[in-house]
Design an enzyme around this catalytic site. Structure first.
Site, PDB file in Angstrom:
ATOM      1  CD  GLN A  78       3.372   3.538  -5.722  1.00 41.15           C
ATOM      2  OE1 GLN A  78       4.404   4.127  -5.533  1.00 41.15           O
ATOM      3  NE2 GLN A  78       3.039   3.068  -6.891  1.00 41.15           N
ATOM      4  CG  PHE A  79      -3.854   4.470  -5.084  1.00 39.32           C
ATOM      5  CD1 PHE A  79      -4.678   3.498  -5.626  1.00 39.32           C
ATOM      6  CD2 PHE A  79      -3.289   5.406  -5.932  1.00 39.32           C
ATOM      7  CE1 PHE A  79      -4.949   3.470  -6.987  1.00 39.32           C
ATOM      8  CE2 PHE A  79      -3.550   5.391  -7.283  1.00 39.32           C
ATOM      9  CZ  PHE A  79      -4.373   4.423  -7.822  1.00 39.32           C
ATOM     10  CB  THR A  80      -0.560   1.144  -6.983  1.00 43.19           C
ATOM     11  OG1 THR A  80       0.770   1.602  -6.736  1.00 43.19           O
ATOM     12  CG2 THR A  80      -1.296   2.102  -7.899  1.00 43.19           C
TER      13      THR A  80
END
Length: 144
Positions: A78-80
């Site tokens: 999850q890059f967010t």
């Protein structure tokens, strides 16, 4: 490297509208990578996660790890997690590692976790739908 670790009952992940992976009980982990992350950070994070005492013992005290309870892990990239909301209304993801660099780190993270417990994964870079029950609720954020 950041991880959001949630104590979970059943968890199910769909990718492109199709069932992809699931666990019965254990940990739901969202993991993100940033510049400078490598094998040392991964090993530190994996050690921290598998030894994290957030499962109840016989007295109802959070005193057991996933190793003690025989749980599984659902691991999702999850890059967010590196979204920065300090300025404006649109998060900046400049601190998130790009996919070409993050994907092999995610694979290595899952490989290291698999040395200790059964690991199910998401699909790197895809839109996913995750349904799970947060037991407790217990949610821990870990950063290295």
């Amino acid at each position: 490297m950041r991880a959001v670790v949630q104590r979970s009952g059943k968890a199910k992940l769909k990718s492109d509208g199709k069932d992809y992976s699931s666990i019965e009980k254990g940990l739901m982990i969202l993991v993100g990578f940033t510049e400078g992350d490598g094998l040392d950070e991964i090993k530190w994070m994996v050690n921290k996660i598998v030894n994290l005492r957030i499962f109840d013992d016989e007295e109802g005290v959070m005193n057991k790890s996933i190793l003690d309870v025989g749980g599984e892990i659902l691991s999702v990239s999850q890059f967010t997690l590196y979204g920065d909301c300090k300025k404006g209304s649109r998060p900046s993801y400049i601190k998130a590692l790009n996919g070409d660099k993050a994907s092999p780190l995610y694979d290595k993270f899952n490989e290291e976790l698999s040395r200790y417990v059964k690991v199910s994964t998401g699909v790197f870079g895809s839109d996913m739908e995750i349904n799970f029950t947060n037991i407790g609720p217990v949610t821990i954020i870990i950063e290295k």
